[in-house]
Design an enzyme around this catalytic site. Structure first.
Site, PDB file in Angstrom:
ATOM      1  N   ARG A  35       0.816  -1.220   0.000  1.00  0.00           N
ATOM      2  CA  ARG A  35       0.000   0.000   0.000  1.00  0.00           C
ATOM      3  C   ARG A  35       0.850   1.271   0.000  1.00  0.00           C
ATOM      4  O   ARG A  35       0.430   2.293  -0.545  1.00  0.00           O
ATOM      5  CB  ARG A  35      -0.942  -0.013   1.200  1.00  0.00           C
ATOM      6  CG  ARG A  35      -2.065  -0.992   0.980  1.00  0.00           C
ATOM      7  CD  ARG A  35      -2.933  -1.124   2.187  1.00  0.00           C
ATOM      8  NE  ARG A  35      -4.132  -1.878   1.851  1.00  0.00           N
ATOM      9  CZ  ARG A  35      -4.964  -2.385   2.747  1.00  0.00           C
ATOM     10  NH1 ARG A  35      -4.713  -2.220   4.032  1.00  0.00           N
ATOM     11  NH2 ARG A  35      -6.027  -3.042   2.351  1.00  0.00           N
ATOM     12  N   LYS A 197     -19.278 -17.979  -0.400  1.00  0.00           N
ATOM     13  CA  LYS A 197     -20.722 -17.844  -0.229  1.00  0.00           C
ATOM     14  C   LYS A 197     -21.428 -17.077  -1.328  1.00  0.00           C
ATOM     15  O   LYS A 197     -20.939 -16.051  -1.790  1.00  0.00           O
ATOM     16  CB  LYS A 197     -20.998 -17.116   1.082  1.00  0.00           C
ATOM     17  CG  LYS A 197     -20.692 -17.957   2.305  1.00  0.00           C
ATOM     18  CD  LYS A 197     -21.018 -17.175   3.539  1.00  0.00           C
ATOM     19  CE  LYS A 197     -20.909 -18.045   4.771  1.00  0.00           C
ATOM     20  NZ  LYS A 197     -21.057 -17.237   5.977  1.00  0.00           N
ATOM     21  N   GLY A 353     -12.769  -8.290  -2.002  1.00  0.00           N
ATOM     22  CA  GLY A 353     -12.629  -9.282  -0.938  1.00  0.00           C
ATOM     23  C   GLY A 353     -11.186  -9.732  -0.811  1.00  0.00           C
ATOM     24  O   GLY A 353     -10.260  -8.937  -0.865  1.00  0.00           O
ATOM     25  N   GLY A 376     -13.121  -4.214  -0.044  1.00  0.00           N
ATOM     26  CA  GLY A 376     -14.526  -3.831   0.163  1.00  0.00           C
ATOM     27  C   GLY A 376     -14.987  -2.768  -0.821  1.00  0.00           C
ATOM     28  O   GLY A 376     -16.102  -2.828  -1.345  1.00  0.00           O
TER      29      GLY A 376
HETATM   30  P1  AMP Z   1     -14.510 -14.963  -0.583  1.00  0.00           P
HETATM   31  O1  AMP Z   1     -13.890 -14.169   0.529  1.00  0.00           O
HETATM   32  O2  AMP Z   1     -16.007 -14.969  -0.573  1.00  0.00           O
HETATM   33  O3  AMP Z   1     -13.928 -14.633  -1.927  1.00  0.00           O
HETATM   34  O4  AMP Z   1     -14.168 -16.478  -0.273  1.00  0.00           O
HETATM   35  C1  AMP Z   1     -12.865 -16.944  -0.198  1.00  0.00           C
HETATM   36  C2  AMP Z   1     -12.878 -18.250   0.547  1.00  0.00           C
HETATM   37  O5  AMP Z   1     -13.663 -19.208  -0.119  1.00  0.00           O
HETATM   38  C3  AMP Z   1     -11.501 -18.849   0.677  1.00  0.00           C
HETATM   39  O6  AMP Z   1     -11.115 -18.780   2.005  1.00  0.00           O
HETATM   40  C4  AMP Z   1     -11.677 -20.287   0.195  1.00  0.00           C
HETATM   41  O7  AMP Z   1     -11.041 -21.236   1.026  1.00  0.00           O
HETATM   42  C5  AMP Z   1     -13.173 -20.467   0.250  1.00  0.00           C
HETATM   43  N1  AMP Z   1     -13.654 -21.529  -0.660  1.00  0.00           N
HETATM   44  C6  AMP Z   1     -13.502 -21.595  -1.979  1.00  0.00           C
HETATM   45  N2  AMP Z   1     -14.002 -22.756  -2.454  1.00  0.00           N
HETATM   46  C7  AMP Z   1     -14.480 -23.453  -1.404  1.00  0.00           C
HETATM   47  C8  AMP Z   1     -15.095 -24.726  -1.249  1.00  0.00           C
HETATM   48  N3  AMP Z   1     -15.326 -25.508  -2.292  1.00  0.00           N
HETATM   49  N4  AMP Z   1     -15.431 -25.123  -0.004  1.00  0.00           N
HETATM   50  C9  AMP Z   1     -15.184 -24.312   1.047  1.00  0.00           C
HETATM   51  N5  AMP Z   1     -14.607 -23.101   0.974  1.00  0.00           N
HETATM   52  C10 AMP Z   1     -14.255 -22.669  -0.242  1.00  0.00           C
END
Ligand code: AMP
Length: 395
Positions: A35, A197, A353, A376
């Site tokens: 940064r 999610k 993210g 964010g």
């Molecule tokens: P995000 O912050 O929503 O982009 O999510 C990132 C997280 O999603 C990471 O920590 C990954 O380990 C998790 N992730 C990705 N694929 C899977 C999966 N198939 N099962 C569980 N966690 C997952």
């Protein structure tokens, strides 16, 4: 859009909101200076025109004045990176600060103490913003990481600078890059959304359906879509209460002519650990006791083919549990596909993210066209929201 180019900084004091919210180890040393590096271009531009820079930032989440969150800990690193001695004053408003500013000469850089030592910063307090505004002739916002917050130094302060305010080089580049993906893109446009999610990405998906030709849904999110369509997902993560929404997204995509690509096979594990037993399975036939943790080989091939026919690519979120080496293959393969597409002329943007962590970990940061610095803030832009820190400069 006003940028540094619209001003002559000779003998002027630029009051620059930077994002020096860098990680420190327990010896209070900077462990990742990305940064600070990112703010360099703006600071050097002002100094080269014989102006001076007053830098303001937050660091962490202090409760009042707490030395562990003092920006004095980053002075040495900032001096190293900028190649100019960074002066420091142990406050951000008040007599001591005004004196340091008055003594600042052209070509010099002064870093103020952590803005969040005052609760007025996060509250967007107008009187506090006005005090800060007295410190500079031109307000420059170069902190994309906090552009989605209506804090005193990121947004409220701008009203005290009528015409004398602009975007720094970093923020300008962020805005241009996102615009290049969402509004002025060369088609076909591909968005890749992965991660854990559906619920955290739903507004992004809905906003970008109008702007893309292809949508890859990967990672943990995909299982909600598979289960909603009647597939068997074993113990894979799933948001049952979002299944209807998932079907609705697929319907909307169809109506809008967006081609949706979901993994067809997965690496499944019998435990959520790096040395679990694994097998490759069709994504809709995962037995109980097994969970999908990464994209399978057919899916990787499919995604490669899609990436290679697109001219604009947006990537947010990993295709698997990339933190565990055994389940990082799908995310790495996708990074390689985007690298190839970028070399063939596509514009690729990664961000939002935690995506940046994955990209850096596997060395893709230099291979894509642009890596966004604001997690964010980037997500909110992808959601189609107007960010207060950006609006305040445009006003
Ligand atoms: P995000 O912050 O929503 O982009 O999510 C990132 C997280 O999603 C990471 O920590 C990954 O380990 C998790 N992730 C990705 N694929 C899977 C999966 N198939 N099962 C569980 N966690 C997952």
């Amino acid at each position: 859009m006003k940028t540094l180019k619209d001003f002559n900084f000779k003998n002027k004091k630029a009051l620059i909101r930077v994002d020096f919210n860098v990680p420190l180890n327990d010896k209070l040393e900077v462990t990742d200076a990305t940064r600070i590096q990112a703010a360099k271009s703006t600071i050097i531009d002002v100094l080269e025109q014989e102006g001076s820079c007053i830098l303001m930032s937050h660091l962490g989440r202090p409760k009042g004045f707490q030395d562990a969150f003092s920006l004095r800990h980053i002075v040495e690193k900032a001096t190293d990176i900028l190649g100019v001695k960074v002066k420091f004053v142990a406050d951000c408003v008040g007599d001591k600060v005004e004196e340091a500013v008055a003594n600042l000469e052209s070509g010099e850089v002064l870093l103020l103490e952590n803005l969040r030592f005052y609760e007025e910063e996060k509250k967007g307090d107008v009187a506090f913003a006005e005090k800060l505004s007295k410190l500079g002739d031109v307000y420059v916002n170069d902190a994309f990481g906090t552009a989605h917050r209506a804090h005193a130094s990121t947004t409220i302060i701008a009203q005290f600078f009528a015409e004398n305010k602009c975007f720094g080089n970093l923020l300008a580049r962020e805005i241009e890059s996102i615009d290049k993906v969402l509004n002025n893109s060369e088609r076909p446009v591909l968005a890749i959304l992965g991660g854990a999610k559906v619920s955290s990405k739903i507004t992004v998906i809905e906003n970008i359906l109008d702007k893309v030709d292809h949508l890859i849904i990967g990672g943990g999110m995909s299982f909600t879509f598979i289960k909603a369509q009647g597939g068997k997902i074993g113990n894979s993560i799933c948001e049952d209460d979002k299944m209807e929404l998932a079907l609705d997204i697929l319907k909307q995509a169809k109506e809008k002519g967006v081609e949706v690509h979901i993994p067809v096979d997965v690496i499944a594990a019998d435990d959520f650990s790096n040395d679990a037993n694994t097998q490759t399975l069709d994504i809709n036939a995962i037995p109980d006791g097994w969970e999908g943790v990464d994209a399978g080989p057919k899916s990787r091939e499919n995604f490669d083919a899609v990436a290679n026919k697109c001219k604009t690519i947006l990537w947010n979120g990993p295709l698997g549990v990339f933190e565990m080496e055994s389940f990082a293959g799908g995310t790495i393969a996708l990074g390689n596909s985007i690298d190839k597409a970028t070399k063939n002329g596509a514009f690729s943007l990664v961000g939002g993210g935690d995506s940046v962590a994955a990209v850096k970990q596997f060395g893709f940061a230099e291979k894509v066209s642009y890596v966004s610095t604001g997690g964010g803030a980037m997500l909110e832009m992808l959601e189609g929201k107007n960010l207060p820190g950006i609006e305040a400069i445009l006003k």
